[in-house]
Design a protein around this motif. Structure first.
Motif, PDB file in Angstrom:
ATOM      1  N   ALA A   1       0.834  -1.203   0.000  1.00 39.56           N
ATOM      2  CA  ALA A   1       0.000   0.000   0.000  1.00 39.56           C
ATOM      3  C   ALA A   1       0.871   1.257   0.000  1.00 39.56           C
ATOM      4  O   ALA A   1       0.589   2.228  -0.713  1.00 39.56           O
ATOM      5  CB  ALA A   1      -0.940  -0.009   1.204  1.00 39.56           C
ATOM      6  N   MET A   2       1.956   1.237   0.772  1.00 46.81           N
ATOM      7  CA  MET A   2       2.851   2.391   0.836  1.00 46.81           C
ATOM      8  C   MET A   2       3.569   2.572  -0.498  1.00 46.81           C
ATOM      9  O   MET A   2       3.798   3.702  -0.941  1.00 46.81           O
ATOM     10  CB  MET A   2       3.850   2.199   1.973  1.00 46.81           C
ATOM     11  CG  MET A   2       4.390   3.467   2.543  1.00 46.81           C
ATOM     12  SD  MET A   2       3.178   4.701   3.057  1.00 46.81           S
ATOM     13  CE  MET A   2       2.750   4.155   4.671  1.00 46.81           C
ATOM     14  N   GLY A   3       3.909   1.480  -1.172  1.00 43.40           N
ATOM     15  CA  GLY A   3       4.531   1.572  -2.500  1.00 43.40           C
ATOM     16  C   GLY A   3       3.612   2.254  -3.498  1.00 43.40           C
ATOM     17  O   GLY A   3       4.047   3.105  -4.280  1.00 43.40           O
ATOM     18  N   LYS A   4       2.329   1.910  -3.462  1.00 47.41           N
ATOM     19  CA  LYS A   4       1.356   2.550  -4.357  1.00 47.41           C
ATOM     20  C   LYS A   4       1.224   4.035  -4.030  1.00 47.41           C
ATOM     21  O   LYS A   4       1.123   4.875  -4.926  1.00 47.41           O
ATOM     22  CB  LYS A   4      -0.004   1.863  -4.252  1.00 47.41           C
ATOM     23  CG  LYS A   4      -0.034   0.494  -4.875  1.00 47.41           C
ATOM     24  CD  LYS A   4      -1.388  -0.151  -4.718  1.00 47.41           C
ATOM     25  CE  LYS A   4      -1.383  -1.570  -5.263  1.00 47.41           C
ATOM     26  NZ  LYS A   4      -2.648  -2.257  -5.034  1.00 47.41           N
ATOM     27  N   PHE A   5       1.214   4.355  -2.741  1.00 47.34           N
ATOM     28  CA  PHE A   5       1.120   5.753  -2.324  1.00 47.34           C
ATOM     29  C   PHE A   5       2.342   6.534  -2.811  1.00 47.34           C
ATOM     30  O   PHE A   5       2.222   7.633  -3.354  1.00 47.34           O
ATOM     31  CB  PHE A   5       0.985   5.843  -0.801  1.00 47.34           C
ATOM     32  CG  PHE A   5       0.843   7.242  -0.274  1.00 47.34           C
ATOM     33  CD1 PHE A   5      -0.293   8.000  -0.547  1.00 47.34           C
ATOM     34  CD2 PHE A   5       1.842   7.816   0.499  1.00 47.34           C
ATOM     35  CE1 PHE A   5      -0.431   9.290  -0.057  1.00 47.34           C
ATOM     36  CE2 PHE A   5       1.723   9.102   0.988  1.00 47.34           C
ATOM     37  CZ  PHE A   5       0.586   9.840   0.715  1.00 47.34           C
ATOM     38  N   ASN A   6       3.540   5.962  -2.643  1.00 52.39           N
ATOM     39  CA  ASN A   6       4.762   6.628  -3.107  1.00 52.39           C
ATOM     40  C   ASN A   6       4.756   6.810  -4.618  1.00 52.39           C
ATOM     41  O   ASN A   6       5.217   7.836  -5.123  1.00 52.39           O
ATOM     42  CB  ASN A   6       5.999   5.851  -2.656  1.00 52.39           C
ATOM     43  CG  ASN A   6       6.273   6.024  -1.173  1.00 52.39           C
ATOM     44  OD1 ASN A   6       5.932   7.036  -0.579  1.00 52.39           O
ATOM     45  ND2 ASN A   6       6.885   5.019  -0.573  1.00 52.39           N
ATOM     46  N   ASP A   7       4.226   5.827  -5.341  1.00 46.59           N
ATOM     47  CA  ASP A   7       4.105   5.964  -6.797  1.00 46.59           C
ATOM     48  C   ASP A   7       3.203   7.142  -7.161  1.00 46.59           C
ATOM     49  O   ASP A   7       3.494   7.894  -8.090  1.00 46.59           O
ATOM     50  CB  ASP A   7       3.561   4.678  -7.428  1.00 46.59           C
ATOM     51  CG  ASP A   7       4.600   3.579  -7.494  1.00 46.59           C
ATOM     52  OD1 ASP A   7       5.807   3.870  -7.340  1.00 46.59           O
ATOM     53  OD2 ASP A   7       4.197   2.405  -7.692  1.00 46.59           O
TER      54      ASP A   7
END
Length: 143
Positions: free
Chosen positions: A29-35
């Motif tokens: 989820a954090m990876g998607k947010f950072n993207d």
């Protein structure tokens, strides 16, 4: 406007992360947010921090220096990670933080702090200091 977005530590984050299902889900989820931050052009950098059991502090008193080994108490005063964002204003930063997945297992907090800019120093900023700051900035950013 540049802001430092601080993910506050919790007792859970101070234990270190385990490779469990919740951690994998949170990382995705954090990876998607950072993207999304990258795609919006506001993410300058961001990193998680190891627990304070890996940290040291240096206490200053005049010319004296004292090294203090972690871990440190009062997890509500510690930082578990950060982002550096370049946003148009505090409202934009706040809107992005509200979209962020909860970075912790349980209740958590994220703090948004504007960075000091050279203009904030007003008359105290001499031309010599401004030039020195610019040279250091060039070396750090590779400009």
């Amino acid at each position: 406007m540049r802001v430092m977005v601080l993910v506050k530590a919790t007792a859970w984050s101070e234990q270190g992360f385990s490779p469990d299902a919740w951690t994998r889900e949170m990382m995705a989820a954090m990876g998607k947010f950072n993207d999304a931050l990258r795609a919006a052009g506001i993410l300058v950098m961001g990193e998680g921090l190891k627990p304070t059991s890996h940290a040291k502090r240096v206490a200053f008193d005049g010319a004296g220096r004292t090294v203090i080994d972690g871990p440190f108490a009062n997890t509500n005063e510690l930082v578990a990670g950060f982002w550096l964002w370049d946003v148009k204003d505090m409202d934009e930063a706040l809107a992005w933080v509200k979209r962020c997945p909860n970075p912790m297992l349980g209740p958590s907090e994220i703090e948004i702090r504007p960075l000091l800019e050279m203009a904030d120093f007003g008359e105290a900023l001499t031309p010599e200091v401004a030039e020195l700051h610019e040279r250091v900035g060039e070396k750090m950013t590779g400009r």
